[in-house]
Design a protein around this motif. Structure first.
Motif, PDB file in Angstrom:
ATOM      1  N   GLN A 285      41.488  36.577  43.384  1.00  0.00           N
ATOM      2  CA  GLN A 285      40.203  36.992  42.356  1.00  0.00           C
ATOM      3  C   GLN A 285      40.350  38.339  41.479  1.00  0.00           C
ATOM      4  N   ASP A 286      40.216  38.402  40.402  1.00  0.00           N
ATOM      5  CA  ASP A 286      40.372  39.420  39.598  1.00  0.00           C
ATOM      6  C   ASP A 286      41.891  39.987  39.600  1.00  0.00           C
ATOM      7  N   ASN A 502      30.921  40.378  39.547  1.00  0.00           N
ATOM      8  CA  ASN A 502      31.581  39.125  39.988  1.00  0.00           C
ATOM      9  C   ASN A 502      30.396  37.880  40.018  1.00  0.00           C
TER      10      ASN A 502
END
Length: 650
Positions: A285-286, A502
């Motif tokens: 994630q990211d 998010n």
């Protein structure tokens, strides 16, 4: 929920009332009422949380100022207002800030009942905790240890009367908490939505299972987000979330474009999808690992483990100092813990002093939350708003106590022990914050030196005060130290305002600057990667061939159909609920619905299957016609579920 009272009362996920949201009703009712008043907009769904966040700051001021003065109240309220996790949840469709507010009201009535000795105030305390249960279930009961211990120790009544009042209040608490649950349990199960995230369509199972023991011990027995693969919670019925009014259960695959109704930019979602894990165990994630490439105070690597998922790290006494959690709410945790000690006065406590009563209550609140969040098997970062009020109040009390101690130092030099201890704790707290900021290369050049410089000015002004005894110097010193300590959390709190948060597990922090989403295109549909999408070819195909009285489409998971509900308003059936594990659709029921003409199109995703679902999918594949993807555009999106297949009955 806004289409009819039946859906509203049973917090239905879909227009047909087939499956519910896996949360109690009150927080969702507030959102639905807001939509009824203002219309179907993302901001209307977020308004109750924003109001609750503002009202919580007011309540913290009232609760603190009454016993420790206006200055303490203002400082405590300010700290809560810029606590990053509180900013996140007040701008999100999770109901946690509504819960915090009703618990703060309960605290007000508790302290009033202790002072007045009136049963009425204690009963009102029980009522508001019961209302909290109807917002986030057992999460509301986390303050019960503080309530029970404080009342039994400080109530100005005979012990026998305290116990009697306590028993009466517990009975009322149970009635308020379980009144709606009892109605759901007693109502004919085939005439209401299936209770999501359960195996036997029971609200009691939801309370004790998915929203109960799984929080303590983790999903399955693996903890965190492992095991059964269940996610959590906060499913706040977010029609403005990327995949719509699926109760916030927006389990979205990595890279799927979030969308919003009415051409609005997407709001933060409270859906819970675990970050995609690479083979080396890192969180993709990211594009960062589980700790976003930052230093970690606790030594946790932030990766998946028996103690929790990558979002919260492993269970330990130092978990709240792990970087993923520290930046959300722990900025003043060290000082708040030291304030518990520095502001405690045993002589005043024996006299049942009102201020000491409040300090004990907030200390117990802090201790209960700290233990849970340090060792619980499964929760999300935004849950940490539950610990924020105690940190804010104890920090505000400690700052004012430190100031008054130095101000009155000439009266009794022995009293300097307390303010000196608090000052040492405060400086250590600033050092810890500076260390956190220093680990971010983008903040090292400006925020870190700013914190150090302002803190240094505060120390120099304090030394000047001791030499020249100028009260103005003490005021300036205290102000500088407070500003230094609040600079980092204030910056963290601004990040969800500046950047797109998010969408599956909301949080605050500089990492959000790396997200490129939120830009609008001429079609009015925003994507997290800055590009755009229009109504999918599959959706257009389904609407074109829709038969009145049937479901637009049937699929296993909520996020398969949520966007279609948002875009069309037509009934869709997600028979497996958010997790895809619900047993709301049996083979016999499937055959019955097909024969009645209610099921025509059935969407089979590559993620489907497992257990009894295999029987359903086998029947669909054997008895329905597979639609050629070219009929609805082979290159078009299928609601974010890559590898999906569409089948037609009849």
């Amino acid at each position: 929920m806004t289409q009819n009272f039946h859906n509203f009362f049973f917090v239905s996920f879909d227009p047909s009332g087939m499956v519910s949201v896996d949360k109690p009703p009150l927080g969702l009712w507030m959102q639905a009422i807001s939509v009824l008043i203002f219309g179907y907009h993302g901001w209307a769904m977020l308004l109750p949380q924003a109001l609750a966040g503002t009202a919580s700051c007011v309540m913290v001021y009232i609760l603190t100022a009454k016993y420790f003065g206006r200055s303490a109240g203002l400082i405590s309220s300010l700290i809560l207002a810029i606590t990053p996790v509180c900013v996140v949840v007040a701008r999100n469709n999770t109901m946690d800030m509504q819960l915090v507010f009703v618990l703060l009201v309960a605290a007000w009535f508790l302290l009033r009942s202790i002072e007045s000795g009136k049963l009425r105030d204690l009963l009102l305390c029980a009522v508001f905790i019961g209302l909290g249960f109807n917002i986030k279930m057992l999460q509301a009961y986390m303050i019960l240890p503080a309530v029970v211990i404080t009342y039994l120790l400080f109530a100005k009544l005979k012990w026998s009367r305290r116990f009697i009042n306590g028993i009466i209040s517990v009975v009322l608490l149970a009635v308020v908490s379980f009144a709606w649950v009892a109605v759901v349990e007693l109502y004919p199960s085939n005439s209401r939505p299936y209770v999501d995230s359960t195996s036997n369509n029971s609200m009691l199972e939801l309370i004790t299972g998915h929203n109960g023991t799984e929080r303590l011990f983790g999903s399955g027995s693996g903890g965190g987000m492992g095991g059964t693969g269940r996610q959590d919670d906060g499913k706040g019925g977010n029609a403005a979330a990327p995949y719509g009014n699926n109760g916030g259960n927006t389990e979205i695959p990595e890279g799927t474009p979030p969308q919003a109704p009415n051409g609005e930019a997407p709001q933060q979602s409270n859906g819970e999808t675990p970050p995609q894990m690479t083979q080396d165990g890192k969180n993709s994630q990211d594009g960062r690992d589980g700790q976003n490439g930052r230093a970690d105070f606790s030594g946790n690597d932030g990766q998946r483990g028996a103690g929790g998922g990558s979002e919260i790290g492993n269970a330990s006494a130092t978990r709240l100092w792990s970087m993923n959690l520290y930046g959300q709410s722990s900025w003043l945790l060290l000082f708040a813990a030291c304030s518990m000690i520095g502001c405690f006065n045993f002589k005043l406590m024996r006299k049942k002093d009102a201020g000491q009563t409040a300090i004990l209550f907030w200390s117990l609140w802090l201790a209960a939350m700290a233990v849970f969040f340090s060792f619980a098997g499964f929760y999300h970062r935004y849950y940490l708003c539950m610990i924020a009020p105690a940190i804010a109040v104890l920090s505000g009390i400690g700052i004012v106590t430190m100031y008054r101690g130095f101000k009155n130092r000439h009266e009794n030099r022995r009293q300097l022990i307390r303010p000196v201890f608090l000052l040492a704790a405060f400086l250590c707290n600033i050092a810890l914050e500076a260390y956190c900021v220093f680990s971010y290369s983008e903040l090292k050049a400006w925020l870190f030196p700013s914190i150090i410089a302002v803190a240094a000015i505060g120390v120099l002004m304090l030394l000047f005060y001791f030499v020249h005894r100028k009260r103005t110097a003490l005021i300036l010193a205290t102000t500088a130290l407070v500003l230094s300590s609040l600079a980092a959390p204030f910056y963290w709190a601004l990040t969800p305002v500046w950047y797109v948060s998010n969408t599956t597990m909301p949080y605050a922090g500089p990492e959000l600057a790396g997200n490129s989403g939120g830009k609008q295109d001429d079609g009015g549909k925003a994507m997290s990667d800055g590009s755009s999408t229009r109504t999918s070819g599959l959706e257009q195909y389904l609407v074109k061939n829709y038969k009145q009285g049937s479901f637009l489409v049937v699929s296993q998971r909520s996020n398969d159909v949520a966007q279609y509900i948002i875009d069309t308003g037509l009934p869709c059936y997600a028979y497996g609920g958010f997790l895809g594990s619900d047993d709301s659709l049996t083979l016999e029921k499937l055959k019955k619905l097909i024969s009645e003409g209610k099921i025509t199109y059935f969407l089979v995703s590559s993620q489907m299957g497992g257990g009894s679902k295999n029987e359903l999918l086998s029947y669909v594949k054997e008895n329905a016609k597979l639609i050629d993807p070219n009929e609805y555009g082979s290159g078009s999106s299928t609601g974010g579920m890559g590898g999906s297949s569409l089948y037609l009955f009849g």
